[in-house]
Design a protein around this motif. Structure first.
Motif, PDB file in Angstrom:
ATOM      1  N   GLU A 231       0.814  -1.213   0.000  1.00  0.00           N
ATOM      2  CA  GLU A 231       0.000   0.000   0.000  1.00  0.00           C
ATOM      3  C   GLU A 231       0.851   1.268   0.000  1.00  0.00           C
ATOM      4  O   GLU A 231       0.494   2.260  -0.618  1.00  0.00           O
ATOM      5  CB  GLU A 231      -0.930  -0.005   1.203  1.00  0.00           C
ATOM      6  CG  GLU A 231      -1.961  -1.103   1.148  1.00  0.00           C
ATOM      7  CD  GLU A 231      -2.689  -1.258   2.472  1.00  0.00           C
ATOM      8  OE1 GLU A 231      -2.422  -0.473   3.395  1.00  0.00           O
ATOM      9  OE2 GLU A 231      -3.511  -2.175   2.566  1.00  0.00           O
ATOM     10  N   ARG A 232       1.960   1.245   0.705  1.00  0.00           N
ATOM     11  CA  ARG A 232       2.768   2.460   0.818  1.00  0.00           C
ATOM     12  C   ARG A 232       3.667   2.703  -0.379  1.00  0.00           C
ATOM     13  O   ARG A 232       3.856   3.820  -0.811  1.00  0.00           O
ATOM     14  CB  ARG A 232       3.657   2.378   2.065  1.00  0.00           C
ATOM     15  CG  ARG A 232       2.892   2.476   3.327  1.00  0.00           C
ATOM     16  CD  ARG A 232       3.855   2.544   4.482  1.00  0.00           C
ATOM     17  NE  ARG A 232       3.194   2.085   5.695  1.00  0.00           N
ATOM     18  CZ  ARG A 232       3.809   1.618   6.739  1.00  0.00           C
ATOM     19  NH1 ARG A 232       5.120   1.545   6.743  1.00  0.00           N
ATOM     20  NH2 ARG A 232       3.136   1.232   7.790  1.00  0.00           N
ATOM     21  N   PHE A 233       4.258   1.636  -0.906  1.00  0.00           N
ATOM     22  CA  PHE A 233       5.249   1.822  -1.963  1.00  0.00           C
ATOM     23  C   PHE A 233       4.770   1.336  -3.321  1.00  0.00           C
ATOM     24  O   PHE A 233       4.821   2.068  -4.304  1.00  0.00           O
ATOM     25  CB  PHE A 233       6.547   1.102  -1.583  1.00  0.00           C
ATOM     26  CG  PHE A 233       7.620   1.198  -2.619  1.00  0.00           C
ATOM     27  CD1 PHE A 233       8.287   2.389  -2.831  1.00  0.00           C
ATOM     28  CD2 PHE A 233       7.931   0.113  -3.410  1.00  0.00           C
ATOM     29  CE1 PHE A 233       9.260   2.481  -3.810  1.00  0.00           C
ATOM     30  CE2 PHE A 233       8.903   0.201  -4.385  1.00  0.00           C
ATOM     31  CZ  PHE A 233       9.568   1.387  -4.578  1.00  0.00           C
TER      32      PHE A 233
ATOM     33  N   ALA B 295      -0.067  -2.041  -7.660  1.00  0.00           N
ATOM     34  CA  ALA B 295      -0.991  -2.493  -6.623  1.00  0.00           C
ATOM     35  C   ALA B 295      -1.531  -3.873  -6.976  1.00  0.00           C
ATOM     36  O   ALA B 295      -1.412  -4.343  -8.114  1.00  0.00           O
ATOM     37  CB  ALA B 295      -2.131  -1.496  -6.462  1.00  0.00           C
TER      38      ALA B 295
ATOM     39  N   SER C  32       1.803   0.631  -4.592  1.00  0.00           N
ATOM     40  CA  SER C  32       0.652   1.276  -5.228  1.00  0.00           C
ATOM     41  C   SER C  32       1.017   2.647  -5.790  1.00  0.00           C
ATOM     42  O   SER C  32       0.414   3.105  -6.751  1.00  0.00           O
ATOM     43  CB  SER C  32      -0.498   1.405  -4.235  1.00  0.00           C
ATOM     44  OG  SER C  32      -0.143   2.272  -3.175  1.00  0.00           O
ATOM     45  N   LYS C  33       2.026   3.293  -5.212  1.00  0.00           N
ATOM     46  CA  LYS C  33       2.451   4.602  -5.717  1.00  0.00           C
ATOM     47  C   LYS C  33       3.132   4.508  -7.072  1.00  0.00           C
ATOM     48  O   LYS C  33       3.092   5.452  -7.855  1.00  0.00           O
ATOM     49  CB  LYS C  33       3.392   5.274  -4.720  1.00  0.00           C
ATOM     50  CG  LYS C  33       2.680   5.732  -3.472  1.00  0.00           C
ATOM     51  CD  LYS C  33       3.620   6.445  -2.541  1.00  0.00           C
ATOM     52  CE  LYS C  33       2.893   6.845  -1.271  1.00  0.00           C
ATOM     53  NZ  LYS C  33       3.783   7.510  -0.318  1.00  0.00           N
ATOM     54  N   ILE C  34       3.764   3.377  -7.355  1.00  0.00           N
ATOM     55  CA  ILE C  34       4.413   3.215  -8.659  1.00  0.00           C
ATOM     56  C   ILE C  34       3.546   2.423  -9.639  1.00  0.00           C
ATOM     57  O   ILE C  34       3.987   2.051 -10.708  1.00  0.00           O
ATOM     58  CB  ILE C  34       5.806   2.564  -8.515  1.00  0.00           C
ATOM     59  CG1 ILE C  34       5.712   1.158  -7.921  1.00  0.00           C
ATOM     60  CG2 ILE C  34       6.741   3.414  -7.705  1.00  0.00           C
ATOM     61  CD1 ILE C  34       7.023   0.392  -7.966  1.00  0.00           C
ATOM     62  N   GLY C  35       2.292   2.153  -9.233  1.00  0.00           N
ATOM     63  CA  GLY C  35       1.357   1.492 -10.131  1.00  0.00           C
ATOM     64  C   GLY C  35       1.418  -0.016 -10.093  1.00  0.00           C
ATOM     65  O   GLY C  35       1.030  -0.667 -11.055  1.00  0.00           O
TER      66      GLY C  35
END
Length: 82
Positions: free
Chosen positions: A25-27, A34, A29-32
Protein backbone atom coordinates in the motif's frame (compact mmCIF):
# COMPACT_ATOMS: atom_id res chain seq x y z
CA UNK A 1 36.57 -6.55 0.25
CA UNK A 2 37.31 -9.83 -1.43
CA UNK A 3 34.89 -11.54 -3.76
CA UNK A 4 34.03 -14.63 -1.75
CA UNK A 5 31.18 -17.08 -1.40
CA UNK A 6 30.13 -15.35 1.81
CA UNK A 7 29.86 -12.06 -0.11
CA UNK A 8 27.56 -13.68 -2.64
CA UNK A 9 25.40 -15.19 0.11
CA UNK A 10 25.23 -11.86 1.91
CA UNK A 11 24.22 -10.14 -1.34
CA UNK A 12 21.41 -12.65 -1.88
CA UNK A 13 20.22 -12.14 1.69
CA UNK A 14 20.23 -8.36 1.29
CA UNK A 15 18.26 -8.56 -1.98
CA UNK A 16 15.73 -10.91 -0.39
CA UNK A 17 15.41 -8.53 2.55
CA UNK A 18 14.81 -5.67 0.13
CA UNK A 19 11.99 -7.60 -1.56
CA UNK A 20 10.52 -8.66 1.78
CA UNK A 21 10.18 -5.13 3.15
CA UNK A 22 8.33 -3.68 0.17
CA UNK A 23 4.93 -2.60 1.44
CA UNK A 24 2.13 -2.95 -1.07
CA UNK A 25 0.00 0.00 0.00
CA UNK A 26 2.77 2.46 0.82
CA UNK A 27 5.25 1.82 -1.96
CA UNK A 28 3.98 -0.49 -4.67
CA UNK A 29 0.65 1.28 -5.23
CA UNK A 30 2.45 4.60 -5.72
CA UNK A 31 4.41 3.22 -8.66
CA UNK A 32 1.36 1.49 -10.13
CA UNK A 33 2.02 -2.03 -8.89
CA UNK A 34 -0.99 -2.49 -6.62
CA UNK A 35 -2.63 -5.90 -6.21
CA UNK A 36 -5.72 -5.01 -8.26
CA UNK A 37 -3.69 -3.92 -11.30
CA UNK A 38 -2.11 -7.30 -12.01
CA UNK A 39 -5.35 -9.19 -12.58
CA UNK A 40 -5.89 -10.69 -16.01
CA UNK A 41 -8.78 -12.53 -17.57
CA UNK A 42 -9.48 -16.24 -17.42
CA UNK A 43 -7.12 -18.19 -19.65
CA UNK A 44 -4.81 -15.25 -20.22
CA UNK A 45 -1.16 -15.73 -19.44
CA UNK A 46 -0.02 -13.36 -16.71
CA UNK A 47 2.36 -10.69 -17.87
CA UNK A 48 5.76 -9.86 -16.44
CA UNK A 49 4.28 -7.31 -14.07
CA UNK A 50 1.80 -9.81 -12.61
CA UNK A 51 4.51 -12.42 -12.24
CA UNK A 52 6.77 -9.96 -10.40
CA UNK A 53 3.91 -9.03 -8.07
CA UNK A 54 3.30 -12.71 -7.36
CA UNK A 55 7.03 -13.18 -6.67
CA UNK A 56 7.06 -10.25 -4.23
CA UNK A 57 3.98 -11.56 -2.41
CA UNK A 58 5.43 -15.06 -2.26
CA UNK A 59 8.76 -13.87 -0.86
CA UNK A 60 6.97 -11.81 1.79
CA UNK A 61 4.76 -14.74 2.77
CA UNK A 62 7.14 -17.68 2.64
CA UNK A 63 10.47 -16.12 3.59
CA UNK A 64 9.44 -14.12 6.66
CA UNK A 65 10.55 -16.56 9.39
CA UNK A 66 13.56 -18.02 7.52
CA UNK A 67 14.85 -14.49 6.87
CA UNK A 68 14.72 -13.68 10.57
CA UNK A 69 16.81 -16.77 11.32
CA UNK A 70 19.28 -16.23 8.47
CA UNK A 71 19.72 -12.56 9.36
CA UNK A 72 20.38 -13.49 12.99
CA UNK A 73 23.01 -16.03 11.97
CA UNK A 74 24.70 -13.49 9.69
CA UNK A 75 24.77 -10.90 12.46
CA UNK A 76 26.32 -13.40 14.88
CA UNK A 77 28.93 -14.44 12.29
CA UNK A 78 29.82 -10.82 11.60
CA UNK A 79 30.14 -10.12 15.32
CA UNK A 80 32.34 -13.17 15.91
CA UNK A 81 34.58 -13.09 12.86
CA UNK A 82 34.39 -9.47 11.74
Amino acid sequence: MAFTLYSLIQTAILCTNAIAVLHEERFLSKIGWAADQGIGGFGDEPGVKAQLLNLIRSVRTVMRVPLIIVNSVCIVLLLLFG
